[in-house]
Design a protein around this motif. Structure first.
Motif, mmCIF file in Angstrom:
data_model
loop_
_atom_site.group_PDB
_atom_site.id
_atom_site.type_symbol
_atom_site.label_atom_id
_atom_site.label_comp_id
_atom_site.label_asym_id
_atom_site.label_seq_id
_atom_site.Cartn_x
_atom_site.Cartn_y
_atom_site.Cartn_z
ATOM 1 N N LEU A 1 86.719 -12.103 3.038
ATOM 2 C CA LEU A 1 88.423 -12.169 3.289
ATOM 3 C C LEU A 1 89.342 -11.383 2.729
ATOM 4 O O LEU A 1 88.448 -10.947 1.439
ATOM 5 N N LYS A 2 90.192 -11.420 2.512
ATOM 6 C CA LYS A 2 91.233 -10.796 2.242
ATOM 7 C C LYS A 2 91.306 -10.623 0.139
ATOM 8 O O LYS A 2 91.569 -10.269 0.291
ATOM 9 N N HIS A 3 91.402 -12.823 0.342
ATOM 10 C CA HIS A 3 91.124 -13.078 -0.607
ATOM 11 C C HIS A 3 89.564 -13.625 -0.677
ATOM 12 O O HIS A 3 89.002 -14.585 -2.324
ATOM 13 N N GLY A 4 88.473 -12.862 -0.991
ATOM 14 C CA GLY A 4 87.497 -12.549 -1.502
ATOM 15 C C GLY A 4 87.024 -11.826 -3.012
ATOM 16 O O GLY A 4 87.887 -11.398 -3.270
ATOM 17 N N ARG A 5 85.867 -12.043 -2.150
ATOM 18 C CA ARG A 5 84.762 -11.760 -3.472
ATOM 19 C C ARG A 5 84.657 -9.844 -2.998
ATOM 20 O O ARG A 5 83.598 -9.803 -1.500
ATOM 21 N N VAL A 6 84.243 -9.077 -3.543
ATOM 22 C CA VAL A 6 83.394 -7.453 -3.656
ATOM 23 C C VAL A 6 81.846 -7.567 -3.349
ATOM 24 O O VAL A 6 81.134 -7.356 -3.046
ATOM 25 N N THR A 7 81.624 -9.019 -4.035
ATOM 26 C CA THR A 7 79.891 -9.233 -3.807
ATOM 27 C C THR A 7 80.263 -9.372 -2.244
ATOM 28 O O THR A 7 77.933 -10.385 -2.154
ATOM 29 N N ASP A 8 81.028 -9.901 -1.596
ATOM 30 C CA ASP A 8 80.908 -11.039 -0.526
ATOM 31 C C ASP A 8 79.412 -9.830 0.497
ATOM 32 O O ASP A 8 78.402 -10.952 1.140
ATOM 33 N N LEU A 9 79.006 -8.764 1.054
ATOM 34 C CA LEU A 9 78.912 -8.448 1.614
ATOM 35 C C LEU A 9 77.363 -8.039 1.254
ATOM 36 O O LEU A 9 76.483 -8.794 1.324
ATOM 37 N N PRO A 10 77.149 -7.793 0.361
ATOM 38 C CA PRO A 10 76.194 -7.188 -0.338
ATOM 39 C C PRO A 10 74.836 -8.800 -0.440
ATOM 40 O O PRO A 10 73.621 -8.906 -0.575
ATOM 41 N N ARG A 11 76.095 -10.351 -1.044
ATOM 42 C CA ARG A 11 75.308 -11.357 -1.344
ATOM 43 C C ARG A 11 74.783 -11.980 0.233
ATOM 44 O O ARG A 11 74.323 -12.431 0.270
ATOM 45 N N SER A 12 75.277 -11.008 1.262
ATOM 46 C CA SER A 12 75.352 -11.740 2.363
ATOM 47 C C SER A 12 73.585 -11.015 3.448
ATOM 48 O O SER A 12 73.565 -11.741 4.749
ATOM 49 N N ILE A 13 73.711 -10.191 3.016
ATOM 50 C CA ILE A 13 72.696 -9.619 3.359
ATOM 51 C C ILE A 13 70.806 -10.358 2.741
ATOM 52 O O ILE A 13 71.647 -10.689 1.456
ATOM 53 N N LYS A 14 69.923 -10.913 3.540
ATOM 54 C CA LYS A 14 68.554 -11.711 3.223
ATOM 55 C C LYS A 14 67.405 -11.136 3.958
ATOM 56 O O LYS A 14 67.818 -9.987 4.895
ATOM 57 N N PRO A 15 66.985 -11.812 3.822
ATOM 58 C CA PRO A 15 65.154 -11.081 4.579
ATOM 59 C C PRO A 15 64.868 -11.137 5.571
ATOM 60 O O PRO A 15 64.649 -10.073 6.424
ATOM 61 N N HIS A 16 66.204 -12.456 6.240
ATOM 62 C CA HIS A 16 66.170 -12.238 7.332
ATOM 63 C C HIS A 16 67.231 -12.089 8.571
ATOM 64 O O HIS A 16 66.888 -12.068 9.410
ATOM 65 N N ASN A 17 68.012 -11.244 8.079
ATOM 66 C CA ASN A 17 69.027 -10.724 8.966
ATOM 67 C C ASN A 17 68.927 -8.878 8.562
ATOM 68 O O ASN A 17 69.180 -8.223 8.597
ATOM 69 N N LEU A 18 68.164 -8.894 7.234
ATOM 70 C CA LEU A 18 67.689 -7.382 6.754
ATOM 71 C C LEU A 18 67.818 -6.400 8.452
ATOM 72 O O LEU A 18 68.892 -5.461 8.383
ATOM 73 N N ALA A 19 67.161 -6.522 8.559
ATOM 74 C CA ALA A 19 65.994 -5.451 10.574
ATOM 75 C C ALA A 19 67.641 -5.466 10.965
ATOM 76 O O ALA A 19 68.185 -4.152 11.788
ATOM 77 N N SER A 20 68.379 -6.183 11.133
ATOM 78 C CA SER A 20 69.592 -6.563 12.495
ATOM 79 C C SER A 20 70.691 -5.398 11.290
ATOM 80 O O SER A 20 71.547 -4.652 12.279
ATOM 81 N N MET A 21 70.806 -5.716 10.151
ATOM 82 C CA MET A 21 71.432 -4.364 9.296
ATOM 83 C C MET A 21 71.274 -3.421 9.765
ATOM 84 O O MET A 21 72.683 -2.447 9.514
ATOM 85 N N VAL A 22 70.061 -3.269 9.525
ATOM 86 C CA VAL A 22 69.698 -1.516 9.758
ATOM 87 C C VAL A 22 69.875 -1.184 10.708
ATOM 88 O O VAL A 22 70.701 0.319 10.858
ATOM 89 N N GLY A 23 69.569 -1.794 11.889
ATOM 90 C CA GLY A 23 69.739 -1.635 13.682
ATOM 91 C C GLY A 23 70.750 -1.299 13.442
ATOM 92 O O GLY A 23 70.851 -0.383 14.261
ATOM 93 N N VAL A 24 72.000 -1.506 13.011
ATOM 94 C CA VAL A 24 73.685 -1.784 13.246
ATOM 95 C C VAL A 24 73.841 -0.050 13.065
ATOM 96 O O VAL A 24 73.808 0.655 13.541
#
Length: 497
Positions: free
Chosen positions: A328-351
């Motif tokens: 978010l514009k008024h969000g936190r710098v930890t938003d992206l790293p905290r959203s990475i989970k074991p179940h979506n790691l492959a999705s992130m790497v693939g992109v």
């Protein structure tokens, strides 16, 4: 450690006070006036994030001018499927807004203004594409008025700001759709939330949902923190809608629902140049889209727009991409790293592996200097002067990444509805076309989450959206009827206000 206040109860919890929650709240207030509704917004105002007119909520996107919605097929034909679908969805929104004005839900129709939507290209190959695009769209009632303009004198007459100082040695053309709109989604959201509150809804501003858990009876308990005082409270809800923009993905992940597994997000910021010089504004009375740059995401197509924000006219040009790990514009710098989970790691790497052109585009955008940005603007307005334009930072868009068996993950540039199988919670991910199709999106929420009630709601919903269940592109007579009705009601609403 602050104590937690006694648990309150509500039928519906709407997380976020942007256009999506505002629209769903108004629909439910109309359909079920006996239901209790609570809106939770982490900032101190309605539409202060993505639905703000300065934070990405664009002008009535109805696929009239956005060239990425009309791609060219391998055989040279133009695929208008997506353009037609998006325009159909916009017509649903427009009908609901007219109904809302007619029935006092909206008291000021000044949020919507008629303005031509225009596609702009240069070069013989692209002019040929634009000619075939116009021919492909001409047979569809939703696009029937779209013109091809390849005459320099006519270009000068219609777009004097873009014509001044232009080199006409290169073929140049426009697709001109006269029936476009400009929409101030901030003003619209404020009215819709205001209607809900006047009719019994509770609004908690400056409050943030920290966690949410499903109870044994199927209801949800939300842990909510007051961002000013630190006081915490619990809210127990029968149904939760997460319309929190970029924060929707983290909150849905916290819910633990199976349906969000595999989804990830990648934030892309935006910057725009804007001008309020009356002479410039008077010389450009249109919304003009160009071709997306190589590697740019669909929402990255440059455009020069006349905008009406809080009753004032502006010219806006962009976007220039920015980047931050915040969701978010008024969000936190930890938003992206905290959203990475074991179940979506492959999705992130693939992109990450497949989107090297997007990465190159973003790096190039981040390196642009002020003279570079003016140089890009001059492709649209050759005589643009630095002194007339100021840079403004827009909001954050979180591009949806979904699981893909073959590539691990793929970027999805559409608006995606994600919800639990039992219909107790749903959220919206993605940003395009977003706000312009808010009513169609929220009708999908009603259909998906309340299947036992939806049929009984249909008579009321068809009053709100007369064409509901009908493809207007296949019913030109009905399209003409609802368009004329909507135009009359909205115009009278602007005069009355």
């Amino acid at each position: 450690m602050s104590s937690v206040a006694e648990t309150a109860r509500t039928d519906v919890a709407l997380v976020g006070a942007g256009i999506m929650s505002a629209t769903l709240g108004a629909l439910l207030r109309r359909l079920q006036p006996d239901w209790s509704i609570t809106v939770i917004e982490r900032l101190d105002a309605v539409a202060a994030e993505s639905s703000s007119p300065w934070n990405n909520a664009g002008t009535g996107h109805s696929a009239l001018c956005e060239l990425n919605y009309t791609p060219q097929n391998a055989d040279g034909s133009i695929d208008i499927t997506k353009a037609v679908r998006i325009n159909e969805q916009f017509q649903v929104s427009r009908q609901f807004w007219a109904y809302a004005v007619e029935n006092g839900i909206l008291t000021d129709a000044g949020f919507v203004s008629p303005i031509p939507h225009v596609s702009f290209v240069r070069g013989a190959h692209r002019v040929d594409y634009l000619r075939r695009r116009q021919q492909a769209l001409a047979a569809n009632p939703l696009f029937a008025g779209t013109e091809l303009i390849d005459d320099a004198d006519e270009f000068v007459r219609r777009l004097p700001l873009m014509a001044a100082g232009r080199d006409w040695s290169e073929p140049t053309a426009l697709n001109w759709a006269p029936h476009g709109t400009d929409v101030d989604f901030g003003a619209l959201s404020r009215q819709l939330v205001g209607y809900c509150v006047r009719h019994g809804a509770t609004a908690l501003f400056g409050h943030e949902v920290r966690n949410l858990t499903r109870d044994s009876d199927g209801r949800w308990t939300l842990l909510i923190g007051n961002r000013r005082t630190g006081v915490k409270r619990r809210l127990n809800a029968r149904f939760v809608f997460v319309g929190a923009g970029g924060d929707a993905l983290p909150l849905l992940q916290k819910s633990g629902i199976e349906e969000v597994r595999g989804f990830a997000g990648f934030p892309i910021g935006g910057r725009f140049l804007r001008a309020d010089n009356p002479a410039l504004v008077a010389a450009h009375r249109a919304k003009v889209y160009g071709m997306p740059a190589p590697g740019a995401p669909p929402l990255g197509a440059l455009h020069l727009d006349l905008r009406f924000v809080n009753g004032k006219s502006w010219l806006v040009f962009g976007p220039y991409a920015g980047w931050s790990p915040k969701f978010l514009k008024h969000g936190r710098v930890t938003d992206l790293p905290r959203s990475i989970k074991p179940h979506n790691l492959a999705s992130m790497v693939g992109v990450g592996v497949t989107q090297l052109t997007l990465l190159s585009y973003l790096i190039g955008q981040l390196r642009l200097s002020e003279p570079d940005r003016l140089h890009v603007l001059r492709e649209f307005a050759p005589r643009a002067a630095d002194a007339d334009w100021e840079l403004t930072v827009a909001g954050q868009r979180v591009q949806v990444i979904r699981r893909d068996k073959r590539r691990g993950g793929v970027l999805d540039f559409n608006t995606t509805l994600v919800g639990a199988a039992d219909g107790s919670i749903a959220g919206l991910l993605g940003g395009s076309p977003g706000a312009s199709t808010s009513v169609a999106a929220m009708l999908d929420v009603l259909r998906m989450c309340f299947p036992d009630r939806y049929r009984s709601w249909l008579p009321a919903l068809k009053e709100m959206v007369p064409s509901l269940g009908v493809e207007l592109s296949r019913e030109p007579g009905l399209y003409d009827e609802v368009w004329a009705w909507g135009s009359k009601v909205l115009q009278l609403g602007m005069v009355r206000s």
